[in-house]
Structures are given as structure tokens and as C-alpha cells.
Design a protein around this motif. Structure first.
Motif, PDB file in Angstrom:
ATOM      1  N   THR A  56       0.844  -1.182   0.000  1.00 33.03           N
ATOM      2  CA  THR A  56       0.000   0.000   0.000  1.00 33.03           C
ATOM      3  C   THR A  56       0.887   1.242   0.000  1.00 33.03           C
ATOM      4  O   THR A  56       2.065   1.200   0.383  1.00 33.03           O
ATOM      5  CB  THR A  56      -0.916   0.047   1.230  1.00 33.03           C
ATOM      6  OG1 THR A  56      -0.105   0.185   2.407  1.00 33.03           O
ATOM      7  CG2 THR A  56      -1.766  -1.218   1.336  1.00 33.03           C
ATOM      8  N   HIS A  57       0.327   2.338  -0.434  1.00 30.93           N
ATOM      9  CA  HIS A  57       1.050   3.609  -0.444  1.00 30.93           C
ATOM     10  C   HIS A  57       1.582   3.927   0.946  1.00 30.93           C
ATOM     11  O   HIS A  57       2.762   4.283   1.116  1.00 30.93           O
ATOM     12  CB  HIS A  57       0.096   4.703  -0.944  1.00 30.93           C
ATOM     13  CG  HIS A  57       0.639   6.096  -0.892  1.00 30.93           C
ATOM     14  ND1 HIS A  57       1.723   6.506  -1.645  1.00 30.93           N
ATOM     15  CD2 HIS A  57       0.226   7.188  -0.176  1.00 30.93           C
ATOM     16  CE1 HIS A  57       1.963   7.789  -1.398  1.00 30.93           C
ATOM     17  NE2 HIS A  57       1.072   8.225  -0.516  1.00 30.93           N
ATOM     18  N   GLU A  58       0.745   3.757   1.946  1.00 28.97           N
ATOM     19  CA  GLU A  58       1.141   4.091   3.319  1.00 28.97           C
ATOM     20  C   GLU A  58       2.252   3.169   3.813  1.00 28.97           C
ATOM     21  O   GLU A  58       3.212   3.619   4.466  1.00 28.97           O
ATOM     22  CB  GLU A  58      -0.063   4.002   4.261  1.00 28.97           C
ATOM     23  CG  GLU A  58      -1.147   5.048   4.009  1.00 28.97           C
ATOM     24  CD  GLU A  58      -2.028   4.718   2.803  1.00 28.97           C
ATOM     25  OE1 GLU A  58      -1.926   3.576   2.279  1.00 28.97           O
ATOM     26  OE2 GLU A  58      -2.806   5.590   2.390  1.00 28.97           O
ATOM     27  N   HIS A  59       2.148   1.862   3.502  1.00 25.29           N
ATOM     28  CA  HIS A  59       3.161   0.914   3.951  1.00 25.29           C
ATOM     29  C   HIS A  59       4.514   1.215   3.310  1.00 25.29           C
ATOM     30  O   HIS A  59       5.553   1.208   4.000  1.00 25.29           O
ATOM     31  CB  HIS A  59       2.729  -0.516   3.613  1.00 25.29           C
ATOM     32  CG  HIS A  59       3.775  -1.552   3.926  1.00 25.29           C
ATOM     33  ND1 HIS A  59       4.057  -1.945   5.222  1.00 25.29           N
ATOM     34  CD2 HIS A  59       4.612  -2.264   3.114  1.00 25.29           C
ATOM     35  CE1 HIS A  59       5.022  -2.847   5.203  1.00 25.29           C
ATOM     36  NE2 HIS A  59       5.366  -3.059   3.935  1.00 25.29           N
ATOM     37  N   LEU A  96       5.563   4.073   2.102  1.00 24.63           N
ATOM     38  CA  LEU A  96       6.082   5.323   2.669  1.00 24.63           C
ATOM     39  C   LEU A  96       6.783   5.069   4.001  1.00 24.63           C
ATOM     40  O   LEU A  96       7.817   5.676   4.309  1.00 24.63           O
ATOM     41  CB  LEU A  96       4.941   6.328   2.874  1.00 24.63           C
ATOM     42  CG  LEU A  96       4.522   7.207   1.697  1.00 24.63           C
ATOM     43  CD1 LEU A  96       3.368   8.103   2.110  1.00 24.63           C
ATOM     44  CD2 LEU A  96       5.681   8.034   1.165  1.00 24.63           C
ATOM     45  N   ALA A  97       6.199   4.161   4.778  1.00 25.82           N
ATOM     46  CA  ALA A  97       6.740   3.904   6.117  1.00 25.82           C
ATOM     47  C   ALA A  97       7.977   3.016   6.102  1.00 25.82           C
ATOM     48  O   ALA A  97       8.809   3.092   7.012  1.00 25.82           O
ATOM     49  CB  ALA A  97       5.657   3.261   6.990  1.00 25.82           C
ATOM     50  N   THR A  98       8.145   2.193   5.058  1.00 21.64           N
ATOM     51  CA  THR A  98       9.184   1.159   5.103  1.00 21.64           C
ATOM     52  C   THR A  98      10.260   1.282   4.035  1.00 21.64           C
ATOM     53  O   THR A  98      11.298   0.632   4.156  1.00 21.64           O
ATOM     54  CB  THR A  98       8.543  -0.232   4.966  1.00 21.64           C
ATOM     55  OG1 THR A  98       7.852  -0.329   3.704  1.00 21.64           O
ATOM     56  CG2 THR A  98       7.562  -0.507   6.109  1.00 21.64           C
ATOM     57  N   SER A  99      10.048   2.093   2.996  1.00 25.11           N
ATOM     58  CA  SER A  99      10.970   2.102   1.862  1.00 25.11           C
ATOM     59  C   SER A  99      11.549   3.487   1.613  1.00 25.11           C
ATOM     60  O   SER A  99      10.830   4.412   1.229  1.00 25.11           O
ATOM     61  CB  SER A  99      10.259   1.608   0.593  1.00 25.11           C
ATOM     62  OG  SER A  99      11.071   1.817  -0.546  1.00 25.11           O
ATOM     63  N   TYR A 116      11.127   4.377  -2.101  1.00 25.45           N
ATOM     64  CA  TYR A 116       9.776   4.857  -2.429  1.00 25.45           C
ATOM     65  C   TYR A 116       9.586   6.280  -1.931  1.00 25.45           C
ATOM     66  O   TYR A 116       9.008   7.122  -2.638  1.00 25.45           O
ATOM     67  CB  TYR A 116       8.731   3.929  -1.812  1.00 25.45           C
ATOM     68  CG  TYR A 116       7.309   4.252  -2.230  1.00 25.45           C
ATOM     69  CD1 TYR A 116       6.859   3.945  -3.512  1.00 25.45           C
ATOM     70  CD2 TYR A 116       6.417   4.859  -1.352  1.00 25.45           C
ATOM     71  CE1 TYR A 116       5.559   4.239  -3.908  1.00 25.45           C
ATOM     72  CE2 TYR A 116       5.119   5.149  -1.734  1.00 25.45           C
ATOM     73  CZ  TYR A 116       4.698   4.835  -3.006  1.00 25.45           C
ATOM     74  OH  TYR A 116       3.415   5.129  -3.398  1.00 25.45           O
ATOM     75  N   ARG A 117      10.087   6.587  -0.750  1.00 24.93           N
ATOM     76  CA  ARG A 117       9.981   7.958  -0.235  1.00 24.93           C
ATOM     77  C   ARG A 117      10.716   8.935  -1.151  1.00 24.93           C
ATOM     78  O   ARG A 117      10.258  10.064  -1.362  1.00 24.93           O
ATOM     79  CB  ARG A 117      10.524   8.041   1.194  1.00 24.93           C
ATOM     80  CG  ARG A 117       9.617   7.391   2.237  1.00 24.93           C
ATOM     81  CD  ARG A 117      10.011   7.785   3.652  1.00 24.93           C
ATOM     82  NE  ARG A 117      11.330   7.289   4.022  1.00 24.93           N
ATOM     83  CZ  ARG A 117      11.571   6.088   4.542  1.00 24.93           C
ATOM     84  NH1 ARG A 117      10.556   5.251   4.779  1.00 24.93           N
ATOM     85  NH2 ARG A 117      12.798   5.716   4.867  1.00 24.93           N
TER      86      ARG A 117
END
Length: 236
Positions: A210-213, A215-218, A221-222
Motif C-alpha cells: 500500500t502507499h502508506e506501507h 512510505l513507512a518502510t521504503s 519509495y519515499r
């Protein structure tokens, strides 16, 4: 024959479940747009397969495939015909009510009503010239007409300002709920529309979630989201 170094995509495997919206995200040149052209068979894969309900799309008649798959691309193609004919292209059974609903979803109703002859206004090469954002919204209306089973969107809102894009996205959610959708995202707000994100890099899948996941882990991706946000501010 081109050798393997010429392949734009490699080792790309992911499923899109019925009714799911999947966003393709990545830096320029990572193969996002190429993937969207393979689904409606604008190009064919030379390895592996694209399947729809388990059926290789290359085994389907093009007319049958494209009656199921609707597309809207960043550079829309409009024809020298009326607004109504452009929106209802390929759907001769579409009613004025169907066209009106599609225009409403694409946030195009207001500007179409202001055209000299409304839906009958002739546009395209030999007709009235439209802005890039207006052309994109008509192409999106064509894609969502009849709420298709499969929707493929390659950054079809890039010419819109941020506020107009937000309006279109809000209305587009009603279509995405009932269509299986693959969309290329160039703004964080578009990626956030999706149920799941496929992050592409160097022509392959780097990660999904997911977009949120993501953002929080990669961190990668950020970084992509950061570059998108910068471009969004510049565009706005």
C-alpha cells in the motif's frame, strides 16, 4: 532480433485482483507506460504473458479485448468529430445520459456546456482547438463511459492543475470501485488513490504494498514520492 539488453521490462510479475486499483510508480524510464500499452495490446510481449481472467490477451480478438479494456493516456487522441462522437467512440449504443455521466466523472461538463454547440461542437484536427487539460478530460470521459471492467490510465491528468485534478480524482473513485484498474501515478495524490502500489525500477518490480506501507518502510519509495511532490509544486 534485439538482445536481452534491449528489453524494457524483465522479471515483472504481479496480479491485479478483480475490482482492485493498482498504481504503477517509479522514476522516468522505469517501464510504467510500457506496461500500460501491453494490456490493451498496443504492443505484444515477447516473453511471458499478460492474462485477463487467466486468458492470454494475445489469444483474444482485439475487438473483444478492447470492449473489456478502456484506456486513457497522457497524450490523448481526439478525432475530427463532435464532442459526443469523441466520448462515445467505440460505444455506438451510448445514450446522451451515458455521455453526460462520463463527462461529469471527468469534470468536463462545465467546459463542454460552454462550447459553441455543446456536445455537438466539432473538435479535433478540423474543429475547435481545446487546451491540454480539456483534451485529457474528454479522453478520460471516453475511458470511463459505461464503467468498464478493466481501466488502464497512463497519467491522464498531467495537464490539469492540482485543484482540478483533485475534483476529477474524487469523482473517479466511483468508477474505480467497480473496475479493475491499472494506473500510472506521477503525483502522490494519484498513488494514494490505489489499493496497492507496484514500485518499478530499472524495468522490474522493486517492491509492492500500500502507499502508506511503502512510505513507512521504503527509503527508495519515499525518494520517488519526494521527487513527485517537487514536480507537483512546480506544476501548481
Amino acid at each position: 532480433l534485439p538482445d536481452a539488453s534491449d528489453h524494457l521490462l524483465h522479471d515483472v510479475t504481479f496480479d491485479v485482483r478483480p475490482g482492485e486499483t493498482v498504481a504503477l510508480v517509479g522514476n522516468t524510464g522505469t517501464g510504467k507506460s510500457v506496461l500500460t500499452t501491453l494490456i490493451p495490446r498496443l504492443f505484444d510481449v515477447d516473453g511471458g504473458a499478460i492474462t485477463l481472467d487467466g486468458v492470454d490477451v494475445r489469444s483474444m480478438r482485439l475487438a473483444d479485448l478492447r470492449s473489456v479494456v478502456s484506456v486513457a493516456f497522457e497524450e490523448p487522441v481526439l478525432f475530427s468529430a463532435s464532442v459526443r462522437e469523441n466520448v462515445a467512440l467505440g460505444r455506438p449504443d451510448a445514450t446522451d445520459e451515458d455521455v453526460a455521466e462520463a463527462l461529469e466523472i471527468a469534470h468536463a461538463t462545465d467546459f463542454v456546456e460552454k462550447l459553441p454547440w455543446g456536445l455537438d461542437t466539432r473538435i479535433g484536427e478540423q474543429g475547435l482547438s481545446l487546451s491540454g487539460g480539456q483534451r485529457q478530460r474528454l479522453a478520460l470521459a471516453r475511458a470511463v463511459l459505461g464503467r468498464p471492467r478493466v481501466l488502464v490510465l497512463d497519467d491522464p491528468l498531467s495537464a490539469l492543475d492540482v485543484d482540478t485534478e483533485a475534483e476529477v480524482q474524487s469523482r473517479l473513485r466511483t468508477v474505480l470501485e467497480n473496475s479493475t484498474t491499472v494506473l500510472v501515478a506521477h503525483r502522490p495524490s494519484t498513488a494514494a488513490l490505489a489499493d496497492r502500489v507496484v514500485h518499478l525500477g530499472h524495468g522490474t518490480v522493486m517492491e509492492t504494498g500500500t502507499h502508506e506501507h511503502l512510505l513507512a518502510t521504503s527509503a527508495a519509495y519515499r525518494d520517488v514520492m519526494g521527487s513527485m511532490s517537487g514536480a507537483e509544486r512546480d506544476h501548481g
